[in-house]
Motif scaffolding. Structure first.
Motif, PDB file in Angstrom:
ATOM      1  N   UNK A   1       0.818  -1.206   0.000  1.00 26.71           N
ATOM      2  CA  UNK A   1       0.000   0.000   0.000  1.00 26.71           C
ATOM      3  C   UNK A   1       0.854   1.260   0.000  1.00 26.71           C
ATOM      4  N   UNK A   2       0.556   2.158  -0.943  1.00 31.58           N
ATOM      5  CA  UNK A   2       1.152   3.492  -0.911  1.00 31.58           C
ATOM      6  C   UNK A   2       0.513   4.242   0.243  1.00 31.58           C
ATOM      7  N   UNK A   3       1.327   4.879   1.070  1.00 29.69           N
ATOM      8  CA  UNK A   3       0.771   5.589   2.221  1.00 29.69           C
ATOM      9  C   UNK A   3       0.907   7.096   2.103  1.00 29.69           C
ATOM     10  N   UNK A   4       1.634   7.572   1.105  1.00 29.67           N
ATOM     11  CA  UNK A   4       1.817   9.015   0.963  1.00 29.67           C
ATOM     12  C   UNK A   4       0.451   9.677   0.758  1.00 29.67           C
ATOM     13  N   UNK A   5       0.161  10.683   1.587  1.00 29.50           N
ATOM     14  CA  UNK A   5      -1.106  11.407   1.487  1.00 29.50           C
ATOM     15  C   UNK A   5      -2.254  10.750   2.219  1.00 29.50           C
ATOM     16  N   UNK A   6      -1.996   9.657   2.917  1.00 31.03           N
ATOM     17  CA  UNK A   6      -3.053   8.959   3.658  1.00 31.03           C
ATOM     18  C   UNK A   6      -2.778   9.042   5.152  1.00 31.03           C
ATOM     19  N   UNK A   7      -3.849   9.193   5.915  1.00 30.42           N
ATOM     20  CA  UNK A   7      -3.724   9.265   7.377  1.00 30.42           C
ATOM     21  C   UNK A   7      -4.130   7.962   8.047  1.00 30.42           C
ATOM     22  N   UNK A   8      -4.912   7.120   7.318  1.00 29.81           N
ATOM     23  CA  UNK A   8      -5.374   5.869   7.899  1.00 29.81           C
ATOM     24  C   UNK A   8      -5.098   4.708   6.952  1.00 29.81           C
ATOM     25  N   UNK A   9      -5.029   3.522   7.526  1.00 34.98           N
ATOM     26  CA  UNK A   9      -4.845   2.314   6.729  1.00 34.98           C
ATOM     27  C   UNK A   9      -6.034   2.116   5.796  1.00 34.98           C
ATOM     28  N   UNK A  10      -7.235   2.409   6.274  1.00 30.27           N
ATOM     29  CA  UNK A  10      -8.437   2.260   5.456  1.00 30.27           C
ATOM     30  C   UNK A  10      -8.382   3.171   4.229  1.00 30.27           C
ATOM     31  N   UNK A  11      -7.883   4.374   4.393  1.00 31.11           N
ATOM     32  CA  UNK A  11      -7.758   5.312   3.274  1.00 31.11           C
ATOM     33  C   UNK A  11      -6.766   4.792   2.238  1.00 31.11           C
ATOM     34  N   UNK A  12      -5.649   4.249   2.696  1.00 29.46           N
ATOM     35  CA  UNK A  12      -4.654   3.685   1.773  1.00 29.46           C
ATOM     36  C   UNK A  12      -5.219   2.474   1.038  1.00 29.46           C
ATOM     37  N   UNK A  13      -6.001   1.653   1.731  1.00 33.72           N
ATOM     38  CA  UNK A  13      -6.617   0.489   1.085  1.00 33.72           C
ATOM     39  C   UNK A  13      -7.668   0.920   0.065  1.00 33.72           C
ATOM     40  N   UNK A  14      -8.460   1.940   0.394  1.00 32.22           N
ATOM     41  CA  UNK A  14      -9.471   2.440  -0.542  1.00 32.22           C
ATOM     42  C   UNK A  14      -8.804   2.964  -1.811  1.00 32.22           C
ATOM     43  N   UNK A  15      -7.682   3.655  -1.668  1.00 33.19           N
ATOM     44  CA  UNK A  15      -6.959   4.157  -2.842  1.00 33.19           C
ATOM     45  C   UNK A  15      -6.395   3.007  -3.672  1.00 33.19           C
ATOM     46  N   UNK A  16      -6.001   1.933  -3.014  1.00 33.80           N
ATOM     47  CA  UNK A  16      -5.436   0.768  -3.704  1.00 33.80           C
ATOM     48  C   UNK A  16      -6.434   0.119  -4.666  1.00 33.80           C
ATOM     49  N   UNK A  17      -7.691   0.133  -4.318  1.00 34.87           N
ATOM     50  CA  UNK A  17      -8.702  -0.531  -5.153  1.00 34.87           C
ATOM     51  C   UNK A  17      -9.453   0.431  -6.077  1.00 34.87           C
ATOM     52  N   UNK A  18      -9.093   1.721  -6.079  1.00 37.19           N
ATOM     53  CA  UNK A  18      -9.739   2.696  -6.962  1.00 37.19           C
ATOM     54  C   UNK A  18      -9.259   2.523  -8.408  1.00 37.19           C
ATOM     55  N   UNK A  19     -10.162   2.598  -9.375  1.00 35.38           N
ATOM     56  CA  UNK A  19      -9.751   2.512 -10.781  1.00 35.38           C
ATOM     57  C   UNK A  19      -8.865   3.694 -11.176  1.00 35.38           C
ATOM     58  N   UNK A  20      -7.957   3.443 -12.094  1.00 29.32           N
ATOM     59  CA  UNK A  20      -7.047   4.480 -12.605  1.00 29.32           C
ATOM     60  C   UNK A  20      -7.127   4.452 -14.131  1.00 29.32           C
ATOM     61  N   UNK A  21      -7.305   5.611 -14.732  1.00 32.84           N
ATOM     62  CA  UNK A  21      -7.353   5.700 -16.189  1.00 32.84           C
ATOM     63  C   UNK A  21      -5.925   5.802 -16.726  1.00 32.84           C
ATOM     64  N   UNK A  22      -5.602   4.962 -17.714  1.00 31.29           N
ATOM     65  CA  UNK A  22      -4.266   4.946 -18.320  1.00 31.29           C
ATOM     66  C   UNK A  22      -4.411   5.370 -19.781  1.00 31.29           C
ATOM     67  N   UNK A  23      -4.028   6.620 -20.104  1.00 27.32           N
ATOM     68  CA  UNK A  23      -4.116   7.078 -21.494  1.00 27.32           C
ATOM     69  C   UNK A  23      -2.942   6.544 -22.315  1.00 27.32           C
ATOM     70  N   UNK A  24      -3.118   6.522 -23.606  1.00 30.00           N
ATOM     71  CA  UNK A  24      -2.035   6.141 -24.535  1.00 30.00           C
ATOM     72  C   UNK A  24      -1.536   4.716 -24.321  1.00 30.00           C
TER      73      UNK A  24
END
Length: 100
Positions: free
Chosen positions: A10-33
C-alpha cells in the motif's frame, strides 16, 4: 490477470489511515495512450486492483519510501498512519458479478 494475495503493498503518501490507503489501492485508474495489442492503436484503459479473497492473516506492506529526484536518493515517509486493531475488509473486496 488474477493473482493470489499473500501480501498487500500500500502506498501511504497522502493517507492518514490504513483504510484510506486500502481504498486508494482498489480505486480505478485511467491509463491514457495504452498500446492495444489487438488493434495496434493507442487507447485509454481503466486499470484497477480487486481483492477477491483474503486469508485469516494478511501481510500489509506499507510503502514508506519514495525516490527524491532532486537528491537522487530514497527518502523515508515519516508521517503518522493510524490503523485499527481489527480491520474490516468488506469495503475493499471485489463484488461478485453475474458472470463470475
Amino acid at each position: 490477470t488474477t493473482e493470489p494475495f499473500y501480501a498487500l503493498q500500500l502506498d501511504i503518501k497522502g493517507h492518514r489511515t490504513l483504510e484510506s490507503a486500502m481504498a486508494a489501492h482498489v480505486q480505478p485508474e485511467m491509463v491514457p495512450e495504452f498500446a492495444c495489442g489487438a488493434c495496434s492503436q493507442k487507447v485509454t484503459v481503466k486499470k484497477m486492483s480487486r481483492i477477491s479473497s483474503l486469508g485469516e492473516s494478511v501481510v500489509i506492506h506499507l510503502k514508506r519510501f519514495e525516490f527524491d529526484y532532486n537528491l537522487l536518493t530514497h527518502r523515508k515517509l515519516d508521517s503518522r498512519l493510524v490503523f485499527p486493531m481489527e480491520l474490516d475488509t468488506s469495503n475493499f473486496m471485489a463484488q461478485e458479478t453475474a458472470q463470475g
